[in-house]
Design a protein around this motif. Structure first.
Motif, PDB file in Angstrom:
ATOM      1  N   ALA A 229      36.875 -24.444 -73.266  1.00 18.25           N
ATOM      2  CA  ALA A 229      36.096 -24.289 -71.807  1.00 18.25           C
ATOM      3  C   ALA A 229      34.858 -24.039 -71.280  1.00 18.25           C
ATOM      4  CB  ALA A 229      37.739 -23.916 -71.039  1.00 18.25           C
ATOM      5  N   SER A 230      35.041 -22.700 -71.707  1.00 13.00           N
ATOM      6  CA  SER A 230      34.230 -21.601 -72.257  1.00 13.00           C
ATOM      7  C   SER A 230      32.456 -22.596 -72.477  1.00 13.00           C
ATOM      8  CB  SER A 230      33.744 -20.579 -72.478  1.00 13.00           C
ATOM      9  OG  SER A 230      33.838 -20.271 -73.881  1.00 13.00           O
ATOM     10  N   MET A 231      32.720 -23.471 -73.572  1.00 10.67           N
ATOM     11  CA  MET A 231      31.396 -24.097 -74.103  1.00 10.67           C
ATOM     12  C   MET A 231      31.479 -24.760 -73.317  1.00 10.67           C
ATOM     13  SD  MET A 231      32.716 -23.896 -78.162  1.00 10.67           S
ATOM     14  CE  MET A 231      31.937 -25.485 -78.379  1.00 10.67           C
ATOM     15  N   LEU A 232      32.076 -25.861 -72.201  1.00 10.73           N
ATOM     16  CA  LEU A 232      32.071 -26.889 -71.666  1.00 10.73           C
ATOM     17  C   LEU A 232      31.122 -26.385 -70.109  1.00 10.73           C
ATOM     18  CD1 LEU A 232      35.438 -28.919 -71.621  1.00 10.73           C
ATOM     19  CD2 LEU A 232      33.098 -30.226 -72.360  1.00 10.73           C
ATOM     20  N   VAL A 233      31.897 -25.164 -69.788  1.00  7.15           N
ATOM     21  CA  VAL A 233      31.130 -24.291 -68.332  1.00  7.15           C
ATOM     22  C   VAL A 233      29.826 -24.184 -69.060  1.00  7.15           C
ATOM     23  CG1 VAL A 233      30.942 -22.059 -67.256  1.00  7.15           C
ATOM     24  CG2 VAL A 233      33.352 -23.527 -67.530  1.00  7.15           C
ATOM     25  N   GLY A 234      28.977 -23.690 -70.488  1.00  5.42           N
ATOM     26  CA  GLY A 234      27.991 -23.597 -70.528  1.00  5.42           C
ATOM     27  C   GLY A 234      27.060 -24.300 -70.796  1.00  5.42           C
ATOM     28  N   ALA A 235      27.508 -25.633 -71.514  1.00  6.30           N
ATOM     29  CA  ALA A 235      27.183 -26.975 -71.416  1.00  6.30           C
ATOM     30  C   ALA A 235      26.451 -27.436 -70.001  1.00  6.30           C
ATOM     31  CB  ALA A 235      27.646 -28.097 -72.188  1.00  6.30           C
ATOM     32  N   LEU A 236      27.735 -27.663 -69.420  1.00  6.04           N
ATOM     33  CA  LEU A 236      27.137 -27.959 -67.697  1.00  6.04           C
ATOM     34  C   LEU A 236      25.882 -27.418 -67.085  1.00  6.04           C
ATOM     35  CD1 LEU A 236      31.223 -29.116 -66.417  1.00  6.04           C
ATOM     36  CD2 LEU A 236      29.099 -30.454 -67.265  1.00  6.04           C
ATOM     37  N   VAL A 237      26.512 -26.005 -66.538  1.00  5.84           N
ATOM     38  CA  VAL A 237      25.377 -25.129 -66.819  1.00  5.84           C
ATOM     39  C   VAL A 237      23.590 -25.214 -67.245  1.00  5.84           C
ATOM     40  CG1 VAL A 237      24.487 -22.773 -66.096  1.00  5.84           C
ATOM     41  CG2 VAL A 237      27.040 -23.580 -66.100  1.00  5.84           C
ATOM     42  N   SER A 238      23.814 -25.421 -68.456  1.00  9.90           N
ATOM     43  CA  SER A 238      22.238 -26.019 -69.603  1.00  9.90           C
ATOM     44  C   SER A 238      21.994 -27.790 -68.704  1.00  9.90           C
ATOM     45  CB  SER A 238      22.547 -26.066 -70.507  1.00  9.90           C
ATOM     46  OG  SER A 238      21.250 -26.304 -71.104  1.00  9.90           O
ATOM     47  N   ILE A 239      23.024 -28.239 -68.190  1.00  6.62           N
ATOM     48  CA  ILE A 239      22.779 -28.889 -68.448  1.00  6.62           C
ATOM     49  C   ILE A 239      22.056 -29.821 -66.530  1.00  6.62           C
ATOM     50  CG2 ILE A 239      23.076 -32.287 -67.492  1.00  6.62           C
ATOM     51  CD1 ILE A 239      25.354 -31.693 -70.351  1.00  6.62           C
ATOM     52  N   LYS A 240      22.722 -28.622 -65.870  1.00  5.61           N
ATOM     53  CA  LYS A 240      22.505 -28.495 -64.255  1.00  5.61           C
ATOM     54  C   LYS A 240      20.556 -28.254 -63.712  1.00  5.61           C
ATOM     55  CE  LYS A 240      23.594 -25.627 -60.518  1.00  5.61           C
ATOM     56  NZ  LYS A 240      23.965 -24.843 -60.040  1.00  5.61           N
ATOM     57  N   THR A 241      20.515 -27.326 -64.625  1.00  7.30           N
ATOM     58  CA  THR A 241      18.955 -26.415 -64.834  1.00  7.30           C
ATOM     59  C   THR A 241      18.345 -27.485 -65.201  1.00  7.30           C
ATOM     60  OG1 THR A 241      19.932 -24.142 -65.337  1.00  7.30           O
ATOM     61  CG2 THR A 241      18.092 -24.181 -65.576  1.00  7.30           C
ATOM     62  N   SER A 242      18.111 -28.051 -66.337  1.00  5.02           N
ATOM     63  CA  SER A 242      17.802 -29.324 -66.694  1.00  5.02           C
ATOM     64  C   SER A 242      17.124 -30.087 -65.367  1.00  5.02           C
ATOM     65  CB  SER A 242      18.051 -29.273 -68.123  1.00  5.02           C
ATOM     66  OG  SER A 242      19.021 -30.079 -68.110  1.00  5.02           O
ATOM     67  N   LEU A 243      18.326 -30.484 -65.364  1.00  7.27           N
ATOM     68  CA  LEU A 243      18.334 -32.133 -64.247  1.00  7.27           C
ATOM     69  C   LEU A 243      18.103 -31.354 -63.211  1.00  7.27           C
ATOM     70  CD1 LEU A 243      19.516 -35.056 -63.840  1.00  7.27           C
ATOM     71  CD2 LEU A 243      21.150 -33.889 -63.307  1.00  7.27           C
ATOM     72  N   PHE A 244      17.641 -30.499 -62.762  1.00  2.00           N
ATOM     73  CA  PHE A 244      16.831 -29.890 -61.332  1.00  2.00           C
ATOM     74  C   PHE A 244      16.035 -29.987 -61.588  1.00  2.00           C
ATOM     75  CE2 PHE A 244      21.025 -27.788 -59.780  1.00  2.00           C
ATOM     76  CZ  PHE A 244      21.277 -28.396 -58.540  1.00  2.00           C
ATOM     77  N   GLY A 245      14.757 -29.710 -62.973  1.00  2.00           N
ATOM     78  CA  GLY A 245      13.651 -29.535 -63.304  1.00  2.00           C
ATOM     79  C   GLY A 245      12.855 -30.836 -63.518  1.00  2.00           C
ATOM     80  N   VAL A 246      13.879 -31.911 -63.918  1.00  2.00           N
ATOM     81  CA  VAL A 246      13.345 -33.261 -64.037  1.00  2.00           C
ATOM     82  C   VAL A 246      13.170 -33.729 -62.690  1.00  2.00           C
ATOM     83  CG1 VAL A 246      13.646 -35.714 -64.987  1.00  2.00           C
ATOM     84  CG2 VAL A 246      14.201 -33.607 -66.490  1.00  2.00           C
ATOM     85  N   LEU A 247      14.676 -33.524 -62.010  1.00  2.00           N
ATOM     86  CA  LEU A 247      14.292 -34.066 -60.505  1.00  2.00           C
ATOM     87  C   LEU A 247      13.449 -33.526 -59.832  1.00  2.00           C
ATOM     88  CD1 LEU A 247      17.900 -34.237 -59.792  1.00  2.00           C
ATOM     89  CD2 LEU A 247      16.642 -36.372 -60.640  1.00  2.00           C
ATOM     90  N   ASN A 248      13.241 -32.237 -59.370  1.00  2.00           N
ATOM     91  CA  ASN A 248      12.011 -31.278 -59.031  1.00  2.00           C
ATOM     92  C   ASN A 248      10.210 -31.956 -59.282  1.00  2.00           C
ATOM     93  OD1 ASN A 248      13.208 -30.073 -57.587  1.00  2.00           O
ATOM     94  ND2 ASN A 248      13.650 -28.394 -59.203  1.00  2.00           N
ATOM     95  N   ARG A 249      10.395 -31.864 -60.762  1.00  2.00           N
ATOM     96  CA  ARG A 249       8.935 -32.757 -61.173  1.00  2.00           C
ATOM     97  C   ARG A 249       8.857 -34.099 -60.456  1.00  2.00           C
ATOM     98  NH1 ARG A 249      10.424 -29.896 -65.951  1.00  2.00           N
ATOM     99  NH2 ARG A 249      11.603 -31.955 -67.185  1.00  2.00           N
TER     100      ARG A 249
END
Length: 81
Positions: free
Chosen positions: A27-47
């Protein structure tokens, strides 16, 4: 000295704890992965939003709205917390 019966009972009691630790780790690994994906997804969308705003004739890319500061339909602020 432990006899066979006591050792067997201790091992049986340890099984649920092992599974709980594994579930917690996964569960902690999934949360870490989702946070990482969210951050990179916001960067792509903002660009992409900035590029669309720039190609539409906007004077500066900073004039284009970003995902991080855009409001959603329900009035809540979007973007990372």
């Amino acid at each position: 000295m432990m006899n066979k019966e006591t050792l067997s009972r201790d091992q049986q009691n340890a099984e649920p704890i092992k599974y709980e630790l594994m579930v917690g780790l996964i569960a902690s690994m999934l949360v870490g992965a989702l946070v990482s994906i969210k951050t990179s997804l916001f960067g792509v969308l903002n660009r992409n939003v900035a590029a669309i705003g720039h190609s539409a004739g906007s004077s500066a890319a900073s004039d284009a709205p970003t995902i991080a500061n855009a409001s959603t339909a329900d009035g809540q602020l979007g973007g990372p917390a």
